[in-house]
Design a protein around this motif. Structure first.
Motif, short mmCIF file in Angstrom:
data_model
loop_
_atom_site.label_atom_id
_atom_site.label_comp_id
_atom_site.label_asym_id
_atom_site.label_seq_id
_atom_site.Cartn_x
_atom_site.Cartn_y
_atom_site.Cartn_z
N ILE A 258 0.93 -1.26 -0.54
CA ILE A 258 -0.14 0.17 -0.13
C ILE A 258 0.63 1.31 0.41
O ILE A 258 0.55 1.84 -0.82
CB ILE A 258 -0.85 0.12 1.30
CG1 ILE A 258 -1.77 -0.97 1.14
CG2 ILE A 258 -1.86 1.31 1.74
CD1 ILE A 258 -2.98 -1.84 2.10
N ARG A 259 1.59 1.58 1.04
CA ARG A 259 3.15 2.15 0.81
C ARG A 259 3.84 2.92 -0.29
O ARG A 259 3.67 3.69 -0.71
CB ARG A 259 4.12 1.88 1.96
CG ARG A 259 4.73 3.40 1.50
CD ARG A 259 6.25 3.04 3.04
NE ARG A 259 7.21 1.39 1.61
CZ ARG A 259 8.02 1.03 2.12
NH1 ARG A 259 7.90 1.35 3.42
NH2 ARG A 259 8.48 0.35 1.58
N ASP A 260 3.76 1.60 -1.41
CA ASP A 260 4.82 1.58 -2.24
C ASP A 260 4.07 1.42 -3.95
O ASP A 260 3.85 2.49 -4.81
CB ASP A 260 5.15 0.31 -2.71
CG ASP A 260 6.66 0.65 -1.99
OD1 ASP A 260 6.99 1.83 -1.09
OD2 ASP A 260 7.33 -0.71 -1.84
N GLN A 261 2.69 0.93 -4.01
CA GLN A 261 1.32 1.08 -5.33
C GLN A 261 0.35 0.89 -4.35
O GLN A 261 -0.20 -0.70 -4.47
CB GLN A 261 1.81 -0.05 -6.06
CG GLN A 261 2.89 -0.08 -6.67
CD GLN A 261 3.80 1.16 -7.56
OE1 GLN A 261 2.46 1.82 -8.49
NE2 GLN A 261 5.02 2.22 -7.82
N HIS A 262 0.07 2.46 -4.17
CA HIS A 262 -1.53 2.51 -3.63
C HIS A 262 -2.37 1.67 -4.73
O HIS A 262 -3.58 0.41 -4.12
CB HIS A 262 -2.36 3.41 -2.78
CG HIS A 262 -3.34 3.41 -2.52
ND1 HIS A 262 -4.79 3.56 -3.01
CD2 HIS A 262 -3.48 3.30 -1.27
CE1 HIS A 262 -5.46 3.54 -2.01
NE2 HIS A 262 -5.17 3.39 -0.66
N ILE A 263 -2.69 2.16 -5.80
CA ILE A 263 -3.60 1.49 -6.77
C ILE A 263 -3.57 0.07 -6.92
O ILE A 263 -4.37 -0.63 -7.30
CB ILE A 263 -3.52 2.66 -8.06
CG1 ILE A 263 -4.27 4.02 -7.22
CG2 ILE A 263 -4.12 2.45 -9.11
CD1 ILE A 263 -3.46 5.30 -9.10
N ALA A 264 -2.27 -0.14 -7.13
CA ALA A 264 -1.85 -1.53 -7.83
C ALA A 264 -2.15 -2.86 -6.47
O ALA A 264 -2.73 -3.60 -6.92
CB ALA A 264 -0.55 -1.78 -7.63
N ALA A 265 -2.16 -2.44 -5.26
CA ALA A 265 -2.37 -2.86 -4.07
C ALA A 265 -4.00 -3.25 -4.36
O ALA A 265 -4.14 -4.47 -3.70
CB ALA A 265 -1.88 -2.51 -2.94
N GLU A 266 -4.88 -2.43 -4.21
CA GLU A 266 -6.21 -2.30 -4.37
C GLU A 266 -6.82 -3.07 -5.71
O GLU A 266 -7.48 -4.14 -5.82
CB GLU A 266 -7.38 -1.71 -4.90
CG GLU A 266 -6.78 0.24 -3.18
CD GLU A 266 -8.07 1.23 -3.55
OE1 GLU A 266 -8.04 1.96 -4.55
OE2 GLU A 266 -8.49 1.90 -2.49
#
Length: 319
Positions: free
Chosen positions: A189-197
């Motif tokens: 979530i810290r590094d890639q918020h959209i990718a995590a979602e």
């Protein structure tokens, strides 16, 4: 963790256990506070270093933990050791609930919201309707616990070992958590918020849970700090406490478990060294130390140690 690292960690733990028998009671008290701050910094590092949420109000959770322990001991006669999990549980719930509305905020806006929490809590503790529990501006005095079972230790030494035991447990829990599924979710979530979602992570729940766990660690530290110092008062938990915690994780090293220990050593001993160098302007000296550390070790002390160990390993492989 490799076998060599485990051996080194075991030797270090044995050295720490022997420390109170070779230093004064005051130094023992100082190192007890180092462990207290290390727990608080590990909690804040989970939130800021691993999850990317900036908090300028963790001093509030430190104060809540301290007051929970003090009130339970002073008003209800609860044993000091039993106040630690209660303080952690109260701060876990408080942090989780605060984290829910804070989900709408990012970056500096979240920092301002937590800053408001840190600024407002000392005033709330002085509120006259709460004085019968908090003691108002006078605070609460706590009796330092004596060693149990007739152990041949003084009160400072026993509190050192008790705090050490709690610190080891909290760091083991943190190590397992950060290297497990939740820890990987925090970093994602810290590094890639959209990718995590997009990968199906419930980012809102993870962020709120991280806030709660971070507050729990800080609350446990606050309870231990109150027992060690034997006194709590609203003015002891001003916004400067939150700023010092943030300084500690930056100097120690963001997203580093060992960085919490380095940062705790920094915020405990460097102000004392600065005061010895200049009685007239100790905070100016502290500022010089701070700038020097940031300039020389931009990745924090833990980052500098990792780079030093990597260079040493390369030299051994290529003599």
């Amino acid at each position: 963790m490799s076998r060599r690292q485990l051996i080194a960690l075991g030797v270090l733990l044995l050295a720490v256990c022997a420390l109170p028998f070779f230093i004064s009671n005051y130094r023992t008290f100082q190192f007890t506070l180092v462990m207290v701050y290390a727990i608080a910094l590990l909690g804040l590092n989970m939130l800021t270093g691993y999850n990317g949420q900036i908090s300028l109000g963790h001093g509030a959770f430190y104060a809540i933990g301290a007051y929970v322990a003090a009130i339970l001991m002073d008003k209800y006669g609860v044993p000091y050791w039993a106040t630690i999990p209660v303080a952690g549980a109260v701060c876990l719930v408080a942090g989780f609930l605060f984290g829910l509305p804070a989900l709408r905020l990012e970056g500096l806006y979240l920092a301002l919201a937590t800053f408001a929490l840190g600024v407002s809590l000392p005033g709330l503790l002085k509120y006259h309707h709460l004085e019968k529990w908090t003691g108002g501006v006078q605070g609460i005095v706590i009796t330092k616990p004596d060693p149990p079972f007739g152990l041949p230790l003084n009160a400072d030494q026993w509190l050192f070992y008790f705090t050490l035991a709690v610190t080891v447990v909290m760091f083991l829990l943190g190590w397992n958590l950060l290297r497990g599924r939740i820890g990987r979710a925090m970093v994602a979530i810290r590094d890639q918020h959209i990718a995590a979602e997009a990968m199906g992570l419930n980012t809102a729940m993870v962020k709120s849970l991280t806030f709660g766990i971070s507050a729990m660690y800080t609350g446990v530290a606050g309870a231990l700090g109150a027992i060690a110092i034997q006194f709590v008062a609203p003015d002891s938990f001003n916004i400067f406490v939150s700023i010092v915690f943030l300084v500690g994780i930056v100097i120690g090293g963001l997203a580093s478990i060992s960085g919490a220990v380095y940062g705790a050593l920094f915020i405990q001993f460097v102000p004392n060294i600065a005061d010895e160098i200049s009685k007239a302007a100790p905070w100016a000296i502290f500022g010089v130390f701070l700038i020097a550390f940031v300039y020389v070790m931009p990745a924090g002390i833990a980052g500098a140690v990792r780079m030093g160990m990597a260079r040493l390993a390369r030299k051994r492989q290529n003599p």
